[in-house]
Design an enzyme around this catalytic site. Structure first.
Site, short mmCIF file in Angstrom:
data_model
loop_
_atom_site.label_atom_id
_atom_site.label_comp_id
_atom_site.label_asym_id
_atom_site.label_seq_id
_atom_site.Cartn_x
_atom_site.Cartn_y
_atom_site.Cartn_z
N HIS A 1 -12.19 1.86 -4.19
CA HIS A 1 -11.46 1.00 -4.72
C HIS A 1 -12.63 0.12 -5.33
O HIS A 1 -13.13 -0.57 -4.43
CB HIS A 1 -10.70 0.53 -4.55
CG HIS A 1 -8.95 1.81 -3.85
ND1 HIS A 1 -8.26 1.67 -4.66
CD2 HIS A 1 -8.83 2.91 -3.47
CE1 HIS A 1 -7.33 2.67 -3.87
NE2 HIS A 1 -8.10 2.94 -3.74
N ASP B 1 -2.31 -1.35 -4.07
CA ASP B 1 -3.26 -0.17 -3.90
C ASP B 1 -1.83 0.98 -3.95
O ASP B 1 -1.04 1.55 -3.33
CB ASP B 1 -3.19 0.79 -3.47
CG ASP B 1 -3.56 2.37 -3.24
OD1 ASP B 1 -3.31 2.54 -4.54
OD2 ASP B 1 -4.59 3.00 -2.37
N TYR C 1 0.57 -1.35 0.18
CA TYR C 1 0.27 0.38 -0.24
C TYR C 1 0.26 1.12 0.09
O TYR C 1 1.79 1.38 0.84
CB TYR C 1 -1.09 0.09 1.40
CG TYR C 1 -1.89 0.92 0.89
CD1 TYR C 1 -2.71 1.50 0.33
CD2 TYR C 1 -1.66 1.97 2.68
CE1 TYR C 1 -3.48 2.83 0.60
CE2 TYR C 1 -2.69 3.01 2.95
CZ TYR C 1 -3.21 3.60 2.04
OH TYR C 1 -4.30 4.86 1.99
#
Lengths: 264, 264
Positions: free
Chosen positions: B255, B151, B109
């Site tokens: 998302h 991500d 992330y």
DNA sequence: GCGCCATCGG
DNA sequence: CCGATGGCGC
């Protein structure tokens, strides 16, 4: 106006959050007038549309940001009378209206009073007693058939709480609060309609704390919500109900609605 | 292990809040492995039971209080490899596991980088670039078949955003971020599986801001979530999907999940 | 325990 | 806009 008039009082603990269950209650019970406390919303954000859709087209609001806030919603015409600020602290705790038959309807949210029942240690407790005293001065001067209802945050009788002994030193049931409430009641010979129809020592509660995971366990309720009337009005009262099942609804208020019906 | 392996990555924006839609997605799609970002929960409070009930019995967590947090949930055996802290700031942004066939799976992330795309004015932007640079140093030294997903908070290609021109100065699509991401990609010849199966200039988005009331209006999406693999692993990839319908679910993440399937 | 608000991070 | 948190009041 039909030949009866029913008035409900309900501390709703945020009208925006609980608009759904209020609609459900109105559909189920169809009272003529609904008095709300703890609406927690400024007047501009009050969700009036759902009430109008259900026929409650007469709406008198006295709200504020964040805390407190009262409102009267009615399907019979009402006229705003006053929004009193007895303590001159701008807390929205009262709204009064005039009914078509000339009665006054006074909707009050008495301060909770904090946790510690000591005026010295806990200013909120002092504020609560002061509030009831100022209400008493006001009440003395009333000279009209009147209904006085709302969340008084005091349970005066032994049978108004789940355990008189265990709550004697708990705010809402202390002797000094009960004395103040009794003085208010005496100041205009108010008739306590809840106890008129459900005399002590019958169990009669209107509030169960959120803090217990299951409110029915031990049934630790208190009667904090009241419907009072002057003698002339009380003479026409035909029934008084408390709606305990509402405490079981999804996302309930910690208070339940109470209703009194009057013959006209 | 069957003859295919499917891996999903999903920034879930609070696993506790969204456990219901995660279960729904797993029932629908039945991937073998789920990589989550922004779980926002310490490991002790991670809701493992619903995953186990659905067959995802192999769970590797790297969470923290409040922010960030990553996790890998698998119905094939996985072994925790490492939980890297490239910036030595104790932010939970990486977890790596070893799969039964020897592949590594790295779940990352990347910091969002704040609002202003200027290292001087906005330290968060600097932190983001530094994070990608440190990942690059790490990536250079990898020498194993690997899937790198998560991500990345950067949409590198023109067709990765709803408007290249309008986002050139918006964090996630600035040239300096794209350059940093390209350097990371080059550092181990990572294959971008999203674009392998949906080549530019096809529209391919994985994120739509919450700030617009209706995410479909003007379709202002960005491709912030990625699935990369080393060449050997990429050679076995059979499909890549993005699940846009999840953005329409009740209380969605901003998302959507992305999936790659590999032949074994 | 439960709502509201402020603040933060996204 | 959306979560999480922390503080307040009840």
């Amino acid at each position: 106006m039909a030949d009866t008039l029913s008035i409900v009082s309900w501390n709703i603990n945020s009208i925006r959050f609980r608009i759904g269950i209020v609609e459900q209650f109105l559909r189920e019970t169809q009272p003529d007038i609904l008095c709300l406390q703890e609406t927690k919303v400024i007047d501009g954000d009050f969700p009036t549309a759902p009430f109008k859709a259900l026929g409650y087209r007469h709406i008198v609001l006295h709200g504020q940001r964040m805390h407190h806030g009262v409102a009267i919603l009615s399907r019979v015409p009402i006229e705003e009378d006053d929004r009193l600020d007895w303590q001159a602290n701008r807390e929205a705790r009262h709204v009064g209206v005039r009914l078509p038959n000339g009665w006054r309807l006074e909707n009050v949210y008495v301060p909770a009073g904090g946790d510690v029942p000591d005026r010295e240690v806990n200013p909120k407790f002092g504020q609560k007693l002061d509030f009831v005293e100022r209400m008493t001065r006001w009440s003395e001067s009333l000279d009209c058939p009147t209904v006085l209802t709302g969340d008084f945050n005091i349970a005066p009788l032994e049978s108004d709480v789940w355990s008189h002994k265990q709550l004697l030193n708990t705010v809402s049931h202390t002797p000094v609060e009960v004395e103040a409430l009794n003085a208010l009641q005496a100041s205009n010979s108010w008739v306590d309609l809840g106890r008129r129809f459900h005399p002590a020592p019958a169990r009669l509660h209107t509030w169960w704390s959120y803090r217990s995971p299951d409110w029915t366990v031990n049934d630790r309720g208190r009667r904090l919500d009241h419907m009072w009337a002057t003698a002339d009005v009380a003479a026409s009262a035909t029934r008084h109900e408390v709606f305990e099942h509402c405490r079981n609804w999804l996302k309930p208020s910690d208070h339940i609605p109470i209703l009194t019906e009057f013959a006209l």
